[in-house]
Design a protein around this motif. Structure first.
Motif, PDB file in Angstrom:
ATOM      1  N   ILE A 153      -3.864  12.439   7.575  1.00  0.00           N
ATOM      2  CA  ILE A 153      -3.315  13.544   6.811  1.00  0.00           C
ATOM      3  C   ILE A 153      -3.876  14.846   7.354  1.00  0.00           C
ATOM      4  N   CYS A 197       0.846  -1.182   0.000  1.00  0.00           N
ATOM      5  CA  CYS A 197       0.000   0.000   0.000  1.00  0.00           C
ATOM      6  C   CYS A 197       0.887   1.239   0.000  1.00  0.00           C
ATOM      7  N   TRP A 198       1.693   1.333  -1.033  1.00  0.00           N
ATOM      8  CA  TRP A 198       2.730   2.348  -1.081  1.00  0.00           C
ATOM      9  C   TRP A 198       2.165   3.761  -0.990  1.00  0.00           C
ATOM     10  N   ASP A 199       1.073   3.959  -1.676  1.00  0.00           N
ATOM     11  CA  ASP A 199       0.564   5.331  -1.726  1.00  0.00           C
ATOM     12  C   ASP A 199      -0.560   5.561  -0.746  1.00  0.00           C
ATOM     13  N   ARG A 200      -0.793   4.576   0.103  1.00  0.00           N
ATOM     14  CA  ARG A 200      -1.960   4.708   0.957  1.00  0.00           C
ATOM     15  C   ARG A 200      -1.736   5.772   2.005  1.00  0.00           C
ATOM     16  N   LYS A 201      -2.717   6.602   2.193  1.00  0.00           N
ATOM     17  CA  LYS A 201      -2.678   7.552   3.282  1.00  0.00           C
ATOM     18  C   LYS A 201      -4.078   7.619   3.855  1.00  0.00           C
ATOM     19  N   GLU A 202      -4.232   7.152   5.054  1.00  0.00           N
ATOM     20  CA  GLU A 202      -5.558   7.133   5.664  1.00  0.00           C
ATOM     21  C   GLU A 202      -6.053   8.566   5.831  1.00  0.00           C
ATOM     22  N   ILE A 203      -7.330   8.731   5.673  1.00  0.00           N
ATOM     23  CA  ILE A 203      -7.859  10.094   5.645  1.00  0.00           C
ATOM     24  C   ILE A 203      -7.691  10.790   6.995  1.00  0.00           C
ATOM     25  N   ASN A 204      -7.614   9.984   8.078  1.00  0.00           N
ATOM     26  CA  ASN A 204      -7.426  10.642   9.375  1.00  0.00           C
ATOM     27  C   ASN A 204      -5.956  10.727   9.773  1.00  0.00           C
ATOM     28  N   PHE A 226      -5.277  18.383   6.523  1.00  0.00           N
ATOM     29  CA  PHE A 226      -5.842  19.085   5.382  1.00  0.00           C
ATOM     30  C   PHE A 226      -5.375  20.532   5.392  1.00  0.00           C
ATOM     31  N   ARG A 276       0.771  15.322  11.296  1.00  0.00           N
ATOM     32  CA  ARG A 276       0.177  14.731  10.109  1.00  0.00           C
ATOM     33  C   ARG A 276       0.768  15.398   8.886  1.00  0.00           C
ATOM     34  N   PRO A 307     -10.277  18.428  11.782  1.00  0.00           N
ATOM     35  CA  PRO A 307     -11.563  17.746  11.603  1.00  0.00           C
ATOM     36  C   PRO A 307     -12.214  17.381  12.924  1.00  0.00           C
ATOM     37  N   PHE A 314      -1.644  17.752   3.469  1.00  0.00           N
ATOM     38  CA  PHE A 314      -2.188  17.282   2.190  1.00  0.00           C
ATOM     39  C   PHE A 314      -2.719  18.499   1.449  1.00  0.00           C
TER      40      PHE A 314
END
Lengths: 531, 365, 406
Positions: C31, C22-29, C33, C92, C55, C95
């Motif tokens: 990162i 999951c090389w490019d995976r970035k969980e939404i919580n 914003f 974080r 958030p 992004f």
């Protein structure tokens, strides 16, 4: 059924050598009865009734039937009573001799509709085993199989798995005769052919092949016969599902290539499209071949209700299929790879809701989907009322608690619920199973590669579906290969008068009923015809 | 032996359209802007027209050898040795094009979507699927194309329409102020770009109604020209020639600008995912042609045996160049010299066919 | 063949399972914003201010005391270094896909935009449709201001830019527009001006005139008001001067971008009463006339207006009165345009894109001339055409009975 086909065939060949010739009927009733009783030792449900026919020339005779399968009232009233009391009461003009006695018994002494002469003991035995009554007469090397089938059967009821709002409510039952009668009642045509055969060395199950002569493509009939011939020697056929597995083209595919239905109206419609129906005694489901994928998205109701509505509903189903297959994968891909695709406010709220959720989105989704499948499987097995309770408990309480315990984000609950709902929009339960299966690899791919992975999964699915064939017909027809003229029953549901040209299953020589191509009562300029 | 006469002219139409508007369109605007500036679209139309003439030649040649691919009939026309050489060149050409498409797509995917994912894993996933469909046969490839091409084309056109509000006609001006030499160079590039049509020489025997194919293929070319010109003009009108020249993937930047309503922005990931199916179709058709080309060249009965070696070769070739600039540099070679294949071979075959038939009257239509 | 296929597909599936990298995976919580980016400059280098949304605070409904944003800064010799500097301070990873607005400090603008913009136009996360504004003063002040209504101030700014329907006093410029105008010959850039203000600075009516007046930098309380008004104009990539709102509208008229705003003129029939005209649409054309050594540019502006308010009692229904009214409105528009032209020519920067028109129309001439020197001497003629309609609901002004009887 469980045995490997190769081994099974070898076994059968061995059996064949030991028991090649059939047992003829002996002229001695004693011998015949002895033979049959030997074969059926310890079969308490087989009734042997011996009696005497005739007044002066007394002839011994015996009736054999299976208790519970044969209709006792007709045996009492129309066979035994006729042959004993009434035969004695009536005074024949002259005393009959030799063969004539048997002819007289066969043709004149019984008041029963259905009878068949058989000439060997195997037929005798299969006769009474299928519910008929066999009459053996001393001194006659033949026997009569008298139609007395009459066993307890379920009444005609509405099929639960294929519910429609508008349209006939009756569904097939477990008795093949009732089923064929329901088809015949809707299709008073001499073109409707019902071919019968028996399959299964032990079960000797009745199988009927229904088709419309002149409409059906004879290639399909040939293929059906060929495939059924090849399974003639399996041990047992218990349900249409058993046949389906033997005759379908790609058994390892998740997609069913044979559709089944319980609805007579659907069967008639498919017969008229030139398809072949296979019915099996003991099962309310009958098979439709060939089957293309798009059939699973069509409900009989589409053709009964109004055009725009059915077109819209069809699109709802397309969306349902798409949702059921892709939504969790899309959700994973978008929230873990492509956050920029979500509108800012939504992204922030998802992020906020996932605050404190310990798992990656993929694990979260996987856990939810697995528990959804658990719930679904559990509620199918439970009796009706409890099943729905379980649904509520599972969906509401567990979901709510999981969200509050910060195990999952509320958005994920919505996604999973939508997935479940989406898969229920399909009119056919059989088709929703592959969709449920495909969802998981798609989710994995989505978690590894994001949308690229989801698309990779879709392409793989499509490549597979394109390579499938059902009885020689491409599975994705008419989408691939594209037949634009047939899309009128795929993307939309065209008006009935525009759908009179039948799909590809019809024999090419068959002419379309020309007068129905337009609405017959409307003239070209739009006015109503006077006559 | 591959079953012949199984795909329909409509499927060929979609295959050709996909090939002509597929992967290489990603780098075309940038290349054309460098050479011809704002005149690119005129050059594209001109090159397309000439390609149409070549297409007619291809059709005329192929129809004379029903049931035979170019690799099979070339030795009959130009003699055994030259024919084999032509066949070999074509097989190599298709292999190179396939490898190029694969690499360009992965390169784009890497720069725009999956920056960290190792390149080879992305390629292997795609190549695995391609091997699968190639094993299933051309018929399946054709059906797949037919199923997805309309959707893809609609999306592409939709993206262009969605960007109309950013476009300004003034950025396409002035017209015809480029140096004639660069125009010629651009024109040659265009010929190479549309040169993929010689794939028709390979597809001909597989079509069930070859007599309809001239019309269909011309239709596909015309459609492809319209799309290509629209994409080029759209890109330049949105970004101007200087910005277009700066960008690595102008078409992707164009797609990035699309905005549907207030809530659907940044659709490029979706487009890239859809582009995957374009890449899939392109590479499978090209590698099918290259595999069947090699098979016919060395007279093997079953093309499936060659699938794995050729696909591994292709995989290796696509992973060979170091970075994007190397890929673009390699591709520039095709843009410059590709016309020797796409122009010369059909012409040669056509002339030889005329002579071998003793100067038929079909020569000048 | 079939077995080969199966083996191969098993292999691929195996690979997929063995490398769940999951090389490019970035969980939404995981990162951060980044919703707003401010860029300032001093003698040491660039300072950037990143506004990150929180958030978890937004989730509570935004009713909390604390604003759901966190402003982090970083500095460096290049923008990228500064961004990396921010990364060291943020748990974080920022992004940038949801960046709403890029605020450029005045100092940066004066020193040139190109070194700043290069990175912003390269990154794959950034959108080219981001809004760019130039701050009067420091960009940091803008991002640290705490306006109401929107809890996130960058979203506030982008809404402010999008909803400028009322006034048309600032241009809307996206990163893409800016990059194009910087790279195209014959057009110069204009960016909207944003300013952080205190409530007190304009609430008392008498202070309204001097809203752009100097303020103390040492104020501790974050400013409450953000105001988008006017524009900064650039020559090449360097800031040269501010335009006030009237001049900005003059510029917008020429660009054909006036969508809303009002014009107040005297009623032609009753000279002591005012009429309010609402601007509906606007189109513009520029025709360079350079044949035979002429030096003339013709600008044609077409505006359609709605009469929304008539403070007098005389209706302007008649043909002549409408004509008269159009005349007056045109005059007033022309005045604004001329103001803009004057500023542009004075600072020798062709913000209208006349040069681009010249370049496409007279390519040979263009090659020979140095546009930035020719432009100030251009004779620019302005023609304005207006079409006025009465607002739909009411056709006549309020008229007292006494007047009616007359």
């Amino acid at each position: 059924m469980v045995k490997k086909p190769g081994k099974l065939l070898r076994d059968l060949k061995k059996q064949d050598k030991t028991k090649t010739d059939v047992q003829p009927i002996s002229t001695s009733l004693e011998k015949n009865l002895e033979y049959i009783k030997n074969v059926f030792t310890n079969c308490s449900d087989i009734i042997f009734r011996e009696f005497i026919v005739g007044y002066k020339t007394q002839i011994k005779a015996a009736l054999i039937y299976v208790d519970g399968l044969a209709d006792k009232v007709s045996i009492h009233d129309y066979i035994i009573k006729s042959l004993t009391l009434e035969a004695r009461a009536s005074k024949p003009d002259e005393e009959l001799q030799g063969e004539d006695i048997y002819k007289w018994i066969e043709n004149a002494a019984m008041s029963i509709a259905e009878k068949k002469q058989v000439e060997n003991l195997d037929d005798v035995m299969s006769g009474f085993l299928s519910g008929d009554t066999t009459l053996l007469i001393d001194g006659w090397s033949k026997a009569l199989v008298i139609g007395t089938k009459g066993w307890a059967s379920r009444g005609i009821s509405e099929p639960d798995s294929e519910v429609v709002i508008r349209g006939p409510r009756e569904g097939f039952t477990e008795t093949i005769r009732i089923n064929t009668s329901m088809v015949r009642r809707r299709l008073h045509s001499n073109k409707l052919k019902i071919e019968a055969r028996k399959i299964g060395t032990y079960t000797q199950t009745d199988v009927a092949i229904l088709y419309m002569d002149g409409i059906v493509n004879s290639e399909i009939i040939k293929k059906v016969h060929k495939r059924l011939d090849s399974i003639n020697e399996v041990d047992s056929i218990l349900e249409t599902g058993c046949i389906e597995q033997y005759i379908e083209d790609h058994p390892y595919s998740p997609f069913p290539q044979v559709q089944y239905t319980e609805r007579p109206d659907k069967v008639v419609a498919y017969l008229l499209e030139g398809r072949v129906i296979i019915m099996v005694d003991g099962s309310p489901n009958c098979l439709i071949v060939p089957t293309v994928f798009i059939q699973f998205l069509q409900s009989p109701e589409d053709y009964y209700s109004r055009i725009l509505m059915s077109t819209a509903l069809r699109w709802v189903r397309f969306i349902g299929v798409f949702t059921a297959v892709t939504l969790p994968a899309l959700y994973i891909a978008v929230t873990t790879f492509h956050q920029e695709m979500i509108p800012t406010n939504l992204a922030l709220s998802i992020s906020g809701a996932r605050e404190g959720v310990p798992f990656p989105a993929f694990v979260e989704a996987l856990a939810m989907e697995v528990s959804l499948e658990l719930l679904r499987e559990a509620s199918v097995r439970l009796p009706g009322a409890i099943g729905s309770t379980l649904g509520i408990v599972g969906a509401l309480i567990v979901g709510q608690a999981a969200v509050e315990a910060k195990l999952v984000a509320p958005q994920m609950v919505i996604v999973v619920a939508l997935t479940a709902i989406g898969s229920y929009t399909l009119p056919s339960f059989a088709a929703s199973i592959p969709l449920r299966l495909i969802r998981f690899p798609l989710m994995i791919l989505g978690a590894i590669f994001g949308l690229y992975g989801v698309m990779l999964g879709w392409i793989a699915t499509l490549v597979h579906m394109i390579s499938l064939k059902s009885f020689g017909y491409p599975y994705l027809e008419p989408l691939a290969p594209l037949r634009i003229s047939e899309l009128k029953d795929v993307l939309i549901r065209a008006p009935r008068w525009q759908m009179m040209t039948a799909p590809q299953f019809r024999k090419p020589t068959e002419k379309a009923p020309g007068t129905f191509l337009e609405r017959p009562y409307i003239t070209k300029d739009g006015g109503e015809k006077n006559k | 032996m591959i079953k012949r006469g199984t795909i329909s002219p409509r499927q060929v139409f979609f295959i050709l359209t996909m090939l002509l508007t597929g992967i290489y369109i990603l780098i075309l605007p940038r290349h054309m802007v460098f050479l011809t500036g704002t005149d690119g679209w005129l050059v594209l139309i001109g090159g397309g027209f000439v390609s149409g003439v070549i297409l007619i030649l291809i059709n005329k040649v192929s129809i004379k050898f029903p049931g035979k691919t170019v690799i099979e009939f070339a030795p009959l026309v130009v003699g055994r040795l030259l024919g084999k050489i032509i066949g070999g060149i074509l097989a190599i050409y298709f292999t190179l094009l396939a490898a190029g498409s694969l690499r360009i797509f992965t390169e784009m995917l890497k720069s725009a979507l999956l920056a960290e994912t190792p390149r080879w894993i992305v390629v292997v996933g795609l190549v695995g699927l391609i091997i699968w469909i190639i094993q299933n046969g051309l018929e399946d490839i054709a059906r797949f194309t037919e199923l997805l091409a309309p959707i893809i084309l609609l999306l592409l056109i939709g993206a262009l329409i969605g960007d109309i509000r950013y476009m300004e006609v003034i950025r396409l001006k002035p017209i015809l102020k480029t140096e004639p030499i660069s125009l010629l160079e651009g024109f040659i590039s265009t010929l190479s770009y549309f040169g993929v049509i010689i794939i028709l020489l390979m597809l001909y025997p597989y079509v069930n109604a070859p007599e309809k194919l001239t019309k269909t293929s011309l239709g596909a070319l015309l459609f492809a020209i319209v799309i290509t010109v629209a994409v080029f003009a759209g890109t330049v009108a949105t970004f101007g020639i200087y910005e277009t020249g700066r960008m690595a993937w102008p078409v992707i930047e164009l797609v990035k600008m699309v905005r549907i309503g207030e809530f659907l922005e940044r659709m490029e990931s979706l487009f890239l995912a859809v582009w995957l199916s374009i890449a899939f179709i392109n590479v499978s058709v090209l590698s099918f042609c290259s595999i069947s080309g090699w098979t016919q060249l060395i007279n093997i009965k079953n093309y499936q045996k060659l699938t794995y070696p050729v696909m591994f070769l292709l995989l290796g070739m696509s992973l060979w160049p170091k970075d994007l600039l190397a890929v673009l540099g390699l591709y520039r070679i095709n843009f410059t010299y590709g016309l020797f294949i796409s122009l010369a071979i059909p012409l040669l075959l056509f002339v030889f066919t005329l002579f071998s038939k003793g100067g038929s009257e079909n020569g000048h239509r | 063949m079939a077995t080969g296929k199966k083996v191969f597909s098993c292999l691929i599936i195996g690979i997929l399972f063995f490398f769940p990298g999951c090389w490019d995976r970035k969980e939404i919580n995981r990162i951060g914003f980044a919703v707003g980016l401010g860029i300032d400059k001093d003698s040491e280098g660039y300072q950037i201010t990143t506004q990150m949304a929180l958030p978890s605070l937004l989730e509570g409904g935004g009713g909390g005391e604390e604003a759901p944003v966190w402003v982090v800064g970083g500095k460096g010799r290049t923008i990228f270094e500064a961004i990396r500097d921010v990364n060291t301070r943020s748990a974080r990873r920022p992004f940038w896909g949801h960046l709403n607005v890029i605020v450029i400090g005045e100092e940066v603008a004066k020193n040139g935009l190109i070194p700043v913009l290069d990175l912003l136009s390269r990154g794959q996360e950034l959108r080219r449709s981001n809004y760019v504004v130039v701050a009067k003063g420091k960009a940091r002040d803008i991002l640290e201001a705490e306006p109401k209504l929107e809890s996130i101030n960058a979203i506030f700014i982008s809404n402010l830019i999008e909803n400028r329907t009322g006034q048309s006093i600032a241009p809307v410029v996206t990163l893409n527009d800016l990059l194009i105008s910087l790279s195209t010959a014959g057009i110069e850039s204009v960016l909207p001006k944003i300013q952080a203000l205190d409530q007190e600075s304009f609430l008392p009516p008498q202070k309204k005139e001097e809203k752009a007046g100097p303020k103390d930098e040492g104020e501790e309380k974050p400013k409450q008001i953000l105001e988008l008004r006017g524009a900064g104009i650039f020559k090449k990539d360097k800031f040269v001067t501010w335009m006030d709102e009237e001049t900005t509208r003059g510029y917008l008229w020429v660009k054909g971008q006036v969508k809303g705003g009002i014009i107040v003129i005297k009623n032609p029939a009753e000279s002591d009463r005012d009429l309010s005209l609402e601007i509906k649409r606007n189109k513009s054309f520029i025709f360079p006339r350079l044949e035979n050594g002429k030096n003339e540019i013709l600008m044609k502006v077409v505006a359609s207006l709605n009469l929304v308010e008539n403070t007098g009692i005389v209706s302007v229904e008649t043909e002549e009165l409408i004509q008269d009214l159009n005349q007056k409105a045109s005059e007033s528009i022309k005045k604004e345009i001329n103001k803009a032209i004057k500023v542009a020519q004075e600072f020798e920067t062709d913000i209208f894109g006349i040069g681009e028109k010249v370049r496409t129309q007279y390519p040979e001439l263009w090659e020979q001339m140095e546009w930035s020197q020719v432009f100030p001497g251009m004779d620019i003629k302005v023609e304005v055409e207006t079409v006025t309609q009465e607002a739909a609901m009411t056709l006549r002004p309020i008229m007292p009975p006494t007047q009616r009887r007359k």
